[in-house]
Scaffold this motif. Structure first.
Motif, short mmCIF file in Angstrom:
data_model
loop_
_atom_site.label_atom_id
_atom_site.label_comp_id
_atom_site.label_asym_id
_atom_site.label_seq_id
_atom_site.Cartn_x
_atom_site.Cartn_y
_atom_site.Cartn_z
N THR A 1 1.01 3.50 2.24
CA THR A 1 1.59 3.65 3.58
C THR A 1 2.79 2.73 3.76
OG1 THR A 1 -0.57 4.22 4.52
CG2 THR A 1 1.13 3.44 6.06
N GLN A 2 2.68 1.52 3.24
CA GLN A 2 3.79 0.58 3.36
C GLN A 2 4.99 1.02 2.53
OE1 GLN A 2 1.83 -3.07 2.30
NE2 GLN A 2 1.09 -3.44 4.40
N ARG B 1 0.85 -0.73 11.78
CA ARG B 1 -0.48 -0.12 11.89
C ARG B 1 -1.28 -0.36 10.61
NH1 ARG B 1 -0.63 5.94 13.97
NH2 ARG B 1 -2.83 5.47 13.60
N ASP B 2 -0.60 -0.33 9.46
CA ASP B 2 -1.30 -0.56 8.20
C ASP B 2 -1.81 -2.01 8.12
OD1 ASP B 2 -1.91 0.72 5.52
OD2 ASP B 2 -0.86 -1.08 4.86
N SER C 1 0.85 -1.19 0.00
CA SER C 1 0.00 0.00 0.00
C SER C 1 0.89 1.25 0.00
CB SER C 1 -0.89 0.01 1.25
OG SER C 1 -0.09 0.17 2.42
N LEU D 1 4.46 2.54 11.17
CA LEU D 1 3.56 2.75 10.04
C LEU D 1 3.16 1.42 9.40
CD1 LEU D 1 5.24 5.81 8.27
CD2 LEU D 1 3.02 5.79 9.42
N LYS E 1 -5.83 -3.02 8.00
CA LYS E 1 -6.43 -3.83 6.95
C LYS E 1 -7.17 -5.03 7.53
CE LYS E 1 -3.58 -2.69 2.95
NZ LYS E 1 -3.30 -1.35 3.45
#
Length: 303
Positions: A130-131, A287-288, A128, A284, A292
């Protein structure tokens, strides 16, 4: 080859447990620094196999083990993974017992990026936004370390490539964690026996003859090898390779902290900045993953 978010979250505790155990291994190997690295790796293999076989018997996985040993495709894959993990162990032990903790840690800082690249380009895994942001932040932190440690890149890259390749093979090999590790240990057994037999003929004799406490510590290497590798092998089947590889930043961070607070290695501003960037990235990323899982979790009220 995308892992389902809920399965990825279920594999998260296993991966974190494996990486935490590996992070504290410098303390263990520091106690055995008087033993030749090659002999120590040999004993590590020898004491790992009985533990794996005991688990096989307890979990009644004999059929899976026979299938792995009699299926050429699986056997070849596990032979390759055995060579990679054996090489990884040897390089790591040499680094730790020769006071190159920083070089070993740097290797495990590079490895997550290797895993992300392997997962993205070879397995078609998607990250993603964020990743990818987390990967970029972590990459910036690693660049700070590499800039001040070019003389350590040989050890670091060897460790990163060996373990990255091992994770890729174990991700693709259609075999369970325990049978797979059992086959790997079996493949490495003959070289391990030859190594310890040869070492025992030297002036110092066998490491097992040093003292009872040393023998107990050497025997413990089987547990410290089998348990985290089994946790890792289960987790890598549930999670994307890029994800589980990224979480490995935990291991070298713990090793760096141990090097500073226990062994007195300096924690320079560069290393501190690297830690801050990497832990921001880990936060980060995790948390992502959890977000999900929450999105895909069934609503208990059915609405």
């Amino acid at each position: 080859m995308q892992a389902h978010p809920e399965r990825a979250a279920n594999g998260l505790p296993l991966a974190l447990a494996a990486y935490t155990i590996w992070g504290f291994l410098p303390l263990y190997y520091h106690l055995l620094r008087g033993i030749a690295p090659l002999e120590l790796v040999g004993w590590r293999v020898i004491f790992t196999l009985p533990i794996c076989l005991a688990i096989i018997v307890f979990r009644k996985q004999g059929a899976q083990l026979r299938m792995a040993l009699t299926t050429p495709r699986i056997l070849i894959a596990l032979a390759a993974s055995a060579l990679l993990i054996g090489g990884n162990w040897l390089i790591y032990v040499i680094a730790i017992t020769s006071d190159r903790v920083l070089a070993a840690s740097l290797g495990y800082y590079i490895n997550p990026l290797v895993s992300v690249l392997l997962g993205t380009f070879l397995l078609g895994e998607r990250l993603s936004r964020t990743q990818w942001l987390a990967v970029g932040i972590a990459g910036a932190g690693i660049a700070l370390l590499i800039g001040g440690a070019l003389d350590m890149l040989g050890i670091a890259l060897s460790l990163a490539l060996c373990f990255g390749g091992y994770g890729l093979i174990r991700k693709l090999a259609p075999i369970g964690a325990v049978p797979g590790l059992t086959v790997e240990a079996t493949i490495l057994l003959l070289p391990a026996v030859a190594i310890v037999a040869w070492s025992g003929q030297g002036p110092a004799g066998s490491a097992l003859a040093i003292s009872t406490s040393t023998s107990a510590l050497i025997a413990l290497s089987g547990v410290l090898t089998a348990v985290p590798l089994l946790l890792f092998a289960v987790a890598v089947r549930r999670m994307n390779l890029s994800t589980i590889g990224f979480l490995q930043f935990l291991t070298p961070t713990l090793a760096f902290l141990i090097g500073h607070f226990v062994f007195g290695e300096p924690l320079s501003p560069t290393r501190l900045a690297c830690f801050v960037l990497i832990w921001i990235a880990i936060t980060l990323f995790v948390r992502d993953i959890l977000a999900k899982r929450k999105e895909t979790a069934p609503n208990p009220r059915g609405t």
